[in-house]
Scaffold this motif. Sequence first.
Motif, PDB file in Angstrom:
ATOM      1  N   GLN A  21      -4.544 -17.852  -4.240  1.00 18.66           N
ATOM      2  CA  GLN A  21      -5.969 -17.605  -4.081  1.00 18.66           C
ATOM      3  C   GLN A  21      -6.784 -18.502  -5.013  1.00 18.66           C
ATOM      4  O   GLN A  21      -7.815 -19.060  -4.601  1.00 18.66           O
ATOM      5  CB  GLN A  21      -6.277 -16.131  -4.352  1.00 18.66           C
ATOM      6  CG  GLN A  21      -5.826 -15.196  -3.235  1.00 18.66           C
ATOM      7  CD  GLN A  21      -6.217 -13.757  -3.513  1.00 18.66           C
ATOM      8  OE1 GLN A  21      -6.526 -13.392  -4.648  1.00 18.66           O
ATOM      9  NE2 GLN A  21      -6.199 -12.920  -2.485  1.00 18.66           N
ATOM     10  N   LEU A  40      -6.419 -20.504   2.145  1.00 15.10           N
ATOM     11  CA  LEU A  40      -5.396 -19.533   1.757  1.00 15.10           C
ATOM     12  C   LEU A  40      -4.496 -19.196   2.936  1.00 15.10           C
ATOM     13  O   LEU A  40      -3.264 -19.158   2.804  1.00 15.10           O
ATOM     14  CB  LEU A  40      -6.051 -18.270   1.212  1.00 15.10           C
ATOM     15  CG  LEU A  40      -5.096 -17.145   0.796  1.00 15.10           C
ATOM     16  CD1 LEU A  40      -4.183 -17.611  -0.327  1.00 15.10           C
ATOM     17  CD2 LEU A  40      -5.893 -15.904   0.379  1.00 15.10           C
ATOM     18  N   ASN A  66       0.497 -14.497  -4.999  1.00 20.56           N
ATOM     19  CA  ASN A  66      -0.702 -14.515  -4.174  1.00 20.56           C
ATOM     20  C   ASN A  66      -1.935 -14.853  -4.998  1.00 20.56           C
ATOM     21  O   ASN A  66      -2.839 -15.536  -4.514  1.00 20.56           O
ATOM     22  CB  ASN A  66      -0.872 -13.159  -3.491  1.00 20.56           C
ATOM     23  CG  ASN A  66      -1.923 -13.201  -2.395  1.00 20.56           C
ATOM     24  OD1 ASN A  66      -1.839 -14.017  -1.482  1.00 20.56           O
ATOM     25  ND2 ASN A  66      -2.914 -12.328  -2.502  1.00 20.56           N
TER      26      ASN A  66
END
Length: 315
Positions: free
Chosen positions: A163, A136, A159
């Motif tokens: 992830q 990540l 995000n």
Amino acid sequence: MKALAGFIVRGRSQAILVASLGGIVAFLAPPFSSFAHYLGAAVVALVTLYVNGQQGLLVLAAATAITVLFYQLAGQLPATAVAVTVLLLWLPCWLISVVLRGTVKLAAAMLAGAGLGVLVLLLVYGIYGDPGPWWLERMQLLLAELQQAGVLQDDLPLNDELQALSRLMTGIVLASLLLGAICSVILARWWQALLVNPGGLQTEFSGLRLGQAAGLLTLFVMIGSRFIAAPFSDLAAQTAMLLLVPYLFAGLAVLHGLVAAAGRGRGWLVAVYILLVILPQATLVVAGGGLLDTWMDFRRRLGGAGNNTDNESRD
């Protein structure tokens, strides 16, 4: 291609030369890096299949050393980075070739490669823990650099999406390496067939089937990844990716067998391979077909190629 294969097996020096060129070109000419890398791995596999595993390992070691030395003297890339990159493909390719030479079965060799990939995945998790945060961080840095350079617009991936992808990246990378290693072994097997058994690979590949035990294990891991809790669900999903790689080839073997049985031209197969390149998601459909063939045996039901008819390797 037959002339190249004959040159490679003429002697150890010739094999080391071609493999080394593959390793060097893979870094010098990025547009041809994948092809050159697979070519070098296929040289190692051909020597292993045609001569023996010891000679294949010697070619691997010598070609890796020459490639690393070249880049160290040129000051282009760190020697350790080159060595790791080369060995990540060439060493699994050698191991798969050793199994293929010993068993004379493509199915056993591919499953051994998948088992090796799963072992490496477990070692990564056992030694370093969950690699997701590491992936990540690097993906976020890469996206930021691309955005700063103007390559990407402002609409970066969310995000949550990053992830989710980062949790699977280790399996994706290992599955890609396994796919490349098996492709290199198949190329080497074709070279070997050109030298000692013309047309042998076509018969061998068209009859490829992987067995019910491997099929049940793959199905169990796939289903398990949907029901167990994280982080084990991520590990199971990545394990399923690796176990499905051989079934991509099994699915292609089904298509080859059915096209041959129907008397269709090779244009149908070319269209399938083009589809796999432009639409990677199609690989899941083909792999699913290969897994389903474990129980359905489409080629027998539709009058195509029979069961696995792996030919014997010849020295």
